[in-house]
Design a protein around this motif. Sequence first.
Motif, short mmCIF file in Angstrom:
data_model
loop_
_atom_site.label_atom_id
_atom_site.label_comp_id
_atom_site.label_asym_id
_atom_site.label_seq_id
_atom_site.Cartn_x
_atom_site.Cartn_y
_atom_site.Cartn_z
N GLU A 68 12.56 102.24 -71.39
CA GLU A 68 11.67 101.09 -71.48
C GLU A 68 10.35 101.42 -72.16
N ASP A 99 10.60 103.72 -63.50
CA ASP A 99 10.96 103.86 -64.91
C ASP A 99 12.45 104.11 -65.10
N SER A 123 13.88 100.13 -64.04
CA SER A 123 14.10 99.59 -65.39
C SER A 123 15.53 99.09 -65.54
N ARG A 132 15.56 95.66 -63.96
CA ARG A 132 14.88 94.66 -64.79
C ARG A 132 15.69 94.31 -66.04
#
Length: 575
Positions: free
Chosen positions: A141, A313, A317, A320
Amino acid sequence: WLKAILFPQLRLLPNHPIMSGEVPRLRWVVFGCGGVGGYFGARLADQGQEVTFMVRNQALAAVRTHGVRVRSICGDLTVPPAKLAAPVDTGLLGKEGAPPPFEADVIMLACKAWEAERCLLMCRPYCGPNTIVLPLQNGVEGFDKIRDVVASWGQGRAVAGCCNIVAAIQEPGMIHHWAAAPPYITFGEFDGEPSPAAQRIQAVFAACSGMEGHLESDAMSKIWEKFCFICSTTGVQATSGPSATQDQVAKIPELQHLWRTTMLEVIALCRSFGIKYEDAWLEKRVEVLAQAAGATTSCSRDLWAGRPSEVDDLLGSVVRMGKKQGVPTPTFNTFFAALQTRERLARCEIELPIYPLMEGQKVLGTICNHKGQQLPANFTLEQKKAEDYKRPEWFVCPMTSCLPSGGQVEVPAGTDMLWEVELGVVISRNCEKVTPEKAMDYVGGYVVALDMTGKNLGFEAMKYGLSWTQNKCQASFKPIGKFIKASEIPDPHALKLVCKVNGKEVANDSTGNMKFTVAEQVADASKLTLLKRGDILLTGAASLGDLAMGDKVEGFLEGFDPAYTVHATLVPPKP
């Protein structure tokens, strides 16, 4: 061996430089001297590259004094200060006394993913028109942010990068590498074939011992391949615990099944972006797991240790991006939700009650910490008064010496016992080498504790200057009361500690009589050893007295809820 397992079909790209030619000498700025930056930076410097570490505090002092030392399964290495360029103190950037900036050929960003943007901005003075920024964070990301930041500078450019290594800081300036051999850096352009600048970097990597460089024409595919692996492995390991090392994940059927489930979720996510992931890579990663004896991901280790981690992270991620792409990631959703409490505690984003008997590891107790006290002359090698101590004196017990309020103190046969009631300071998060000014930030609350002492056990040994272990640290010798939030005790030096034996008050002492404040004690103990969430510091007792078998002892803070009172009864040892 790792690259050979994963990508046996890979060949040197035809437009790569000939590695047998002269190796270019580049000017490297390496941000960080941890498991990644310290290892690769040391290998580069050993090859003859000009390496400048950007560090601060203990790492800065270590690099200046000793250089960088590496303990590695690929061969140990010491790079002395004379073989390194002068390190940059990141604490001086933008201030008077900061060293003049220079243009680096390569900026290697070797910090954690969640720190990448802040750390990258500190590298701005070293980025020139031809500088390559090489990020080595876990995750995918963050690439857009790194590219945007570098593009906003109007000079230099970022490439895509990641690394494969299992290493950590053993002490400042010393890196321990124990799995994944040889470590490698995968990198390449975000679009198109490798540039001449990237080829020069590859030529340097190829000349280094103890590491490899993999310059790829399809770098994002290889980076996603690693991302799939690190996310799935972290999810399984972080939730299963430190015993779930990578080789065990491959060996234990239930763990491997769980790992495969998560791999299929993130592989589907990868393909949803049009990025290649070959089916054969999954099975080759199982081989990698099986050969990685004792290996754990850095994110898992950070979570277990109560440090801020890259869980957002990595796992966050995936969650998401899965929502954005319409790709289901139910297992990752569960992992991420389960680990959020640990992460938020580490970042001080939430406050939860602390349960020392379950969360803590140890108890440190001060000796002779009340003004006017002195150790008994007939029991000590040298009689000392509280005023003689220049810093706190400690004894250490495991948390297994403690028991909850209402328990039974098992007294070994022939042992004469003493009572002491003390204020216990409960640590809220990892705490190491803090100053007294910052120490109270690590105090989560307090407990009332009974510091039971075997009068004729350790004191006899003390005549000869020996330890307090026998008389202080036996199982059940440290009854602990209910946790009291720090907010309920604004001033821990304005309390009255009361002790009763068989209902009769035998002590009513003030914590204001302590020689060393709570902040001074926390700071000193944190210099002695790493303090962890749930650890207890006993602040000492102003008085003590004799006990007999069957006695009932209680300690409490005057004016506080009786629920915080600690009770215990002396009993013979169980057969």
